[in-house]
Design an enzyme around this catalytic site. Structure first.
Site, PDB file in Angstrom:
ATOM      1  N   SER A  56       1.014  -1.765  -0.452  1.00 36.92           N
ATOM      2  CA  SER A  56      -0.303  -0.027   0.185  1.00 36.92           C
ATOM      3  C   SER A  56       0.888   0.989  -0.231  1.00 36.92           C
ATOM      4  O   SER A  56       0.408   2.141   0.203  1.00 36.92           O
ATOM      5  CB  SER A  56      -0.513  -0.140   0.990  1.00 36.92           C
ATOM      6  OG  SER A  56      -1.519   1.507   1.142  1.00 36.92           O
ATOM      7  N   SER A  57       2.172   1.367  -0.361  1.00 37.76           N
ATOM      8  CA  SER A  57       2.529   2.298  -0.816  1.00 37.76           C
ATOM      9  C   SER A  57       2.973   3.079  -0.070  1.00 37.76           C
ATOM     10  O   SER A  57       3.975   3.053   1.755  1.00 37.76           O
ATOM     11  CB  SER A  57       2.356   3.183  -2.225  1.00 37.76           C
ATOM     12  OG  SER A  57       2.023   2.696  -3.546  1.00 37.76           O
ATOM     13  N   GLN A  58       2.878   4.639   0.274  1.00 39.46           N
ATOM     14  CA  GLN A  58       2.477   5.609   1.153  1.00 39.46           C
ATOM     15  C   GLN A  58       2.166   5.125   3.148  1.00 39.46           C
ATOM     16  O   GLN A  58       1.899   6.432   3.643  1.00 39.46           O
ATOM     17  CB  GLN A  58       3.144   6.696   0.462  1.00 39.46           C
ATOM     18  CG  GLN A  58       1.703   7.584   0.546  1.00 39.46           C
ATOM     19  CD  GLN A  58       1.306   7.021  -1.145  1.00 39.46           C
ATOM     20  OE1 GLN A  58       1.671   6.281  -1.375  1.00 39.46           O
ATOM     21  NE2 GLN A  58      -0.040   7.907  -1.162  1.00 39.46           N
ATOM     22  N   LYS A  87      -1.538  -4.141  -5.906  1.00 34.87           N
ATOM     23  CA  LYS A  87      -1.740  -3.571  -7.724  1.00 34.87           C
ATOM     24  C   LYS A  87      -1.752  -4.461  -7.946  1.00 34.87           C
ATOM     25  O   LYS A  87      -0.984  -5.624  -8.967  1.00 34.87           O
ATOM     26  CB  LYS A  87      -0.545  -2.587  -7.195  1.00 34.87           C
ATOM     27  CG  LYS A  87      -0.816  -1.480  -6.406  1.00 34.87           C
ATOM     28  CD  LYS A  87       0.210  -0.574  -6.356  1.00 34.87           C
ATOM     29  CE  LYS A  87       0.403   0.343  -5.457  1.00 34.87           C
ATOM     30  NZ  LYS A  87       1.640   1.021  -5.290  1.00 34.87           N
TER      31      LYS A  87
END
Length: 222
Positions: free
Chosen positions: A211-213, A222
């Site tokens: 979940s990236s940042q 993704k």
């Protein structure tokens, strides 16, 4: 391919009626009576659950009630049913409505992302991950070149977040159960390495669990 039919198609595909009838013929009467009692109790619980939801979610739409009722009555969600029932007994209706307010889905370009919780269609959990995996498998298998895409396979990687490895494994098992080849990372990977793997292995697709940042309470696909 160790996913069982209950995980893919829920309880309605546990038995085909012909096989179930043969199974019944060889059961003692005591067991059959117990089975009938179980079915009656489950039907009664469903009726009670429907009434509780009608009384406490009168201002909500029918869809949210259907989602909650499914999690209360379906064999598929048996491992988390007690937790949901506990929330209902404690009348945590605001939290329940938030958990089931919608079905998480893919929102390009972010993919599917949300807060993690054991229960809820509006949370990232093992059930929504498997649901997304089955939807992705269906997409692949309905393409004109489905056989070629399934043979090329899907590269799956994951980050260091809580549950990412378990979610990646669950996603992989659903694809394998649909006869789609999978390259599952044996360790944590950066997203860029997962992308490289798709080209290097000449795979059809890539899936990344992370979940990236976003903070540690989030996860996604993704």
């Amino acid at each position: 391919k160790d996913i069982i039919s209950t995980e893919l198609h829920k309880e309605k595909t546990l038995f085909q009626w012909g096989h179930f009838s043969d199974w019944l013929k060889n059961r003692p009467l005591k067991l059959l009576l117990k089975l009938r009692k179980t079915i009656f109790i489950r039907s009664k619980k469903k009726a009670v659950s429907e009434e509780i939801l009608r009384n406490n979610l009168a201002d909500e739409g029918e869809e949210i009630k259907k989602r909650i009722l499914e999690w209360l009555t379906s064999f598929y969600y048996r491992d988390v049913r007690d937790k949901l029932m506990g929330m209902i007994r404690e009348e945590k209706w605001r939290e329940i409505k938030d958990l089931f307010s919608e079905n998480l889905g893919f929102r390009s370009p972010m993919g599917m992302r949300g807060l993690m919780d054991d229960i809820g269609t509006n949370r990232i959990n093992i059930y929504t991950i498997k649901r997304a995996a089955q939807a992705f498998a269906t997409y692949i298998l309905t393409r004109p070149n489905a056989r070629e895409l399934a043979a090329k396979g899907v590269v799956i990687g994951y980050d260091t977040r809580n549950n990412s490895k378990e979610f990646a494994q669950a996603f992989s098992r659903v694809l394998l159960a649909n006869n789609i080849k999978v390259y599952l990372s044996s360790e944590v990977l950066p997203l860029a390495v997962c992308s490289f793997g798709v080209r290097h292995l000449k795979a059809g697709f890539g899936i990344y669990i992370g979940s990236s940042q976003y903070d540690k309470y989030y996860n996604g696909v993704k």
